[in-house]
Write a protein that holds these residues in place. Structure first.
Motif, PDB file in Angstrom:
ATOM      1  N   MET A 134       0.866  -1.235   0.042  1.00 45.88           N
ATOM      2  CA  MET A 134       0.079   0.200   0.089  1.00 45.88           C
ATOM      3  C   MET A 134       0.994   1.326   0.001  1.00 45.88           C
ATOM      4  N   ARG A 135       0.664   2.138  -1.003  1.00 46.72           N
ATOM      5  CA  ARG A 135       1.351   3.410  -0.943  1.00 46.72           C
ATOM      6  C   ARG A 135       0.578   4.364  -0.146  1.00 46.72           C
ATOM      7  N   ALA A 136       1.401   5.534  -0.073  1.00 49.71           N
ATOM      8  CA  ALA A 136       0.712   6.782   0.723  1.00 49.71           C
ATOM      9  C   ALA A 136      -0.481   7.180  -0.239  1.00 49.71           C
ATOM     10  N   PRO A 137      -1.688   7.588   0.356  1.00 54.64           N
ATOM     11  CA  PRO A 137      -2.807   8.353  -0.251  1.00 54.64           C
ATOM     12  C   PRO A 137      -2.375   9.490  -1.075  1.00 54.64           C
ATOM     13  N   LEU A 138      -3.140   9.712  -2.091  1.00 57.38           N
ATOM     14  CA  LEU A 138      -3.073  10.785  -3.005  1.00 57.38           C
ATOM     15  C   LEU A 138      -3.615  12.131  -2.307  1.00 57.38           C
ATOM     16  N   VAL A 139      -2.791  12.875  -1.816  1.00 60.11           N
ATOM     17  CA  VAL A 139      -3.179  14.141  -0.962  1.00 60.11           C
ATOM     18  C   VAL A 139      -2.481  15.341  -1.863  1.00 60.11           C
ATOM     19  N   ASP A 140      -3.450  16.396  -2.066  1.00 65.25           N
ATOM     20  CA  ASP A 140      -2.995  17.585  -3.036  1.00 65.25           C
ATOM     21  C   ASP A 140      -2.474  18.664  -1.965  1.00 65.25           C
ATOM     22  N   ARG A 141      -2.059  19.456  -2.595  1.00 64.45           N
ATOM     23  CA  ARG A 141      -1.531  21.013  -1.791  1.00 64.45           C
ATOM     24  C   ARG A 141      -2.496  21.739  -0.843  1.00 64.45           C
ATOM     25  N   PHE A 142      -3.732  21.247  -1.112  1.00 61.72           N
ATOM     26  CA  PHE A 142      -4.971  21.804  -0.158  1.00 61.72           C
ATOM     27  C   PHE A 142      -5.212  20.778   0.544  1.00 61.72           C
ATOM     28  N   GLY A 143      -4.730  19.662   0.894  1.00 61.20           N
ATOM     29  CA  GLY A 143      -5.170  18.655   1.898  1.00 61.20           C
ATOM     30  C   GLY A 143      -6.085  17.730   1.419  1.00 61.20           C
ATOM     31  N   ARG A 144      -6.729  17.731   0.121  1.00 59.57           N
ATOM     32  CA  ARG A 144      -7.924  16.986  -0.335  1.00 59.57           C
ATOM     33  C   ARG A 144      -7.181  15.510  -0.785  1.00 59.57           C
ATOM     34  N   GLU A 177      -5.160  -3.035 -19.604  1.00 61.63           N
ATOM     35  CA  GLU A 177      -4.793  -1.896 -19.327  1.00 61.63           C
ATOM     36  C   GLU A 177      -5.561  -1.114 -18.064  1.00 61.63           C
ATOM     37  N   ILE A 178      -6.838  -0.988 -18.117  1.00 62.46           N
ATOM     38  CA  ILE A 178      -7.645  -0.493 -17.271  1.00 62.46           C
ATOM     39  C   ILE A 178      -7.573  -1.267 -15.864  1.00 62.46           C
ATOM     40  N   GLU A 179      -7.307  -2.538 -15.960  1.00 58.46           N
ATOM     41  CA  GLU A 179      -7.207  -3.373 -14.775  1.00 58.46           C
ATOM     42  C   GLU A 179      -6.022  -3.024 -14.051  1.00 58.46           C
ATOM     43  N   ARG A 180      -4.761  -2.850 -14.975  1.00 55.27           N
ATOM     44  CA  ARG A 180      -3.521  -2.663 -14.479  1.00 55.27           C
ATOM     45  C   ARG A 180      -3.367  -1.236 -13.753  1.00 55.27           C
ATOM     46  N   LEU A 181      -4.163  -0.173 -14.357  1.00 58.32           N
ATOM     47  CA  LEU A 181      -4.112   1.164 -13.812  1.00 58.32           C
ATOM     48  C   LEU A 181      -5.030   1.172 -12.436  1.00 58.32           C
ATOM     49  N   VAL A 182      -6.165   0.447 -12.509  1.00 59.89           N
ATOM     50  CA  VAL A 182      -6.946   0.278 -11.453  1.00 59.89           C
ATOM     51  C   VAL A 182      -6.225  -0.099 -10.356  1.00 59.89           C
ATOM     52  N   GLY A 183      -5.508  -1.190 -10.520  1.00 57.96           N
ATOM     53  CA  GLY A 183      -4.627  -1.787  -9.339  1.00 57.96           C
ATOM     54  C   GLY A 183      -3.863  -0.710  -8.538  1.00 57.96           C
ATOM     55  N   VAL A 184      -3.157   0.159  -9.697  1.00 61.40           N
ATOM     56  CA  VAL A 184      -2.217   0.958  -9.107  1.00 61.40           C
ATOM     57  C   VAL A 184      -2.915   2.091  -8.408  1.00 61.40           C
ATOM     58  N   GLY A 217      -4.755   4.164  -2.647  1.00 62.99           N
ATOM     59  CA  GLY A 217      -6.035   4.516  -1.621  1.00 62.99           C
ATOM     60  C   GLY A 217      -7.254   4.888  -2.360  1.00 62.99           C
ATOM     61  N   VAL A 218      -7.392   4.663  -3.608  1.00 64.69           N
ATOM     62  CA  VAL A 218      -8.643   4.794  -4.162  1.00 64.69           C
ATOM     63  C   VAL A 218      -9.668   3.793  -3.594  1.00 64.69           C
ATOM     64  N   ARG A 219     -10.946   4.164  -3.262  1.00 66.24           N
ATOM     65  CA  ARG A 219     -11.937   3.189  -2.871  1.00 66.24           C
ATOM     66  C   ARG A 219     -13.087   3.140  -3.547  1.00 66.24           C
ATOM     67  N   THR A 220     -13.332   4.220  -4.486  1.00 64.96           N
ATOM     68  CA  THR A 220     -14.566   4.064  -5.252  1.00 64.96           C
ATOM     69  C   THR A 220     -14.074   4.343  -6.831  1.00 64.96           C
ATOM     70  N   VAL A 221     -14.521   3.312  -7.599  1.00 67.13           N
ATOM     71  CA  VAL A 221     -14.440   3.166  -9.145  1.00 67.13           C
ATOM     72  C   VAL A 221     -15.811   3.146  -9.599  1.00 67.13           C
ATOM     73  N   ARG A 222     -15.926   4.384 -10.530  1.00 67.42           N
ATOM     74  CA  ARG A 222     -17.103   4.472 -11.397  1.00 67.42           C
ATOM     75  C   ARG A 222     -16.768   4.307 -12.695  1.00 67.42           C
TER      76      ARG A 222
END
Ligand code: 5AD
Ligand code: SF4
Length: 328
Positions: A1-11, A50-57, A62-67
């Motif tokens: 597990m990698r660190a979550p994707l946080v932006d410079r505004f903390g989102r 390719e989609i499966e590979r990307l979604v795995g990454v 830290g992605v929880r929801t995939v639409r």
């Protein structure tokens, strides 16, 4: 597990939309012209692998929801195979946004493949107006699709209704009545400047407050805690089934809480619907990049995510691609 994707505004970006195709079998007036658009060549579309590979990454990030979105995602051949690939990857919340035209045929296979929930676009409950807005006389087929989704256990069923001034704003109370009769949640979306024909203007936006007031006069509403979603959600005060939601992207931008990121059908990563910049993940994939390189490119792009769209500012610039090319 990698660190979550946080932006410079903390989102924290943990909600990923993946567009499967830019093609569509509708021609909604607020989205694309009657003749359609110049579709991407098929070789530009990400393959299911390719989609499966990307979604795995992304899951690792830290992605929880995939639409799954489009264009119309059900136009991708054998889409249920992709759904089972992603379900097997353990996506915690896997859903789809569709126009519903092919749902009657597909609902059962989608549910069996592991799809949990579905959002269906329905802009009018009147046959003629539906045909005018989507340029397809298909209301009955979409309603059949909704019933099939219900039978297949795709719940809760949410309807997306884009409200356009002078077109369908007189139907919001009828939609609320429909929600009460069916138990669906109807979500009213403000018209956004993402239509390919550039017919958007501020006076065609019906503010969500107006929608809520019109419904509340007939069916009093009670706000429901809706978590991190941009929609504000309400149930009926008298305890009737179903509910309504509003997505006030223009009148009350929710950019400050935005947790969304997107991949277009041709593998471009976007941190906002209105972003002017894309990151080419397809090129990385096809050049043999490893997961670390892909995760690194995504992390850098998220770090650059802007504070929010500038629809209400004088310097607003429309993105080069319109809704169906980005993915709703
Ligand atoms: N403004 C608001 N919503 C739009 N959609 C498509 N184009 C627009 C627009 N210009 C909606 C679709 C679908 C969702 C993904 O986005 O109706 O429900
Ligand atoms: Fe197709 Fe959705 Fe665009 Fe309508 S809004 S034309 S259903 S992509």
């Amino acid at each position: 597990m990698r660190a979550p994707l946080v932006d410079r505004f903390g989102r924290v970006a943990d909600d990923l939309r993946v567009s499967l195709t830019d093609r569509c079998n509708f021609r909604c007036t607020y989205c694309m012209p009657a003749e359609g658009l110049a579709w991407l060549p098929r070789s530009d579309l990400l393959t299911y692998e390719e989609i499966e590979r990307l979604v795995g990454v992304f899951l690792d990030l830290g992605v929880r929801t995939v639409r799954l979105t489009g264009g119309e995602p059900l136009l991708r051949r054998g889409v249920e195979a992709l759904v089972s690939m992603l379900a097997a990857r353990g996506v915690p919340d896997l859903s789809m946004t569709t126009n519903g035209l092919l749902l009657a045929e597909k609902a059962e296979a989608l549910a069996a493949a592991g799809l949990r929930r579905i959002n269906v676009s329905v802009d009018s409950l009147l046959r003629h107006r539906f045909a005018e807005m989507t340029r397809r006389d298909a209301l009955e087929r979409v309603l059949d699709g909704l019933r099939a989704a219900e039978r297949a256990g795709l719940a809760p069923i949410k309807l997306n209704c884009v409200v356009v001034r002078g077109t369908n704003e007189d139907e919001v109370v009828d939609f609320a009545r429909f929600a009460r009769a069916t138990g669906y949640q109807v979500r009213f979306i403000e018209f956004m400047p993402l239509d390919a024909e550039e017919g958007w203007s501020r006076d065609r936006v019906v503010p969500s407050e107006e929608v809520l007031a019109a419904i509340g006069r007939v069916y009093p509403l009670v706000p429901v805690d809706h978590g991190p979603e941009p929609a504000r959600v309400f149930c009926f005060a008298d305890g009737a089934p179903g509910g309504v939601g509003v997505i006030a992207s223009v009148s009350e931008p929710f950019c400050g809480d935005c947790n969304r990121i997107r991949i277009t059908a041709d593998g471009q990563f976007r941190t906002c619907l209105f972003a002017l910049e894309e990151t080419d993940l397809r090129r990385l994939l096809r050049a043999g990049a490893d997961d670390d390189q892909i995760a690194g490119a995504v992390r850098e792009a998220v770090a650059r995510k802007w504070a929010g769209h500038r629809i209400n500012e004088a310097d607003f610039v429309r993105p080069a691609r319109s809704m169906s090319m980005i993915g709703g």
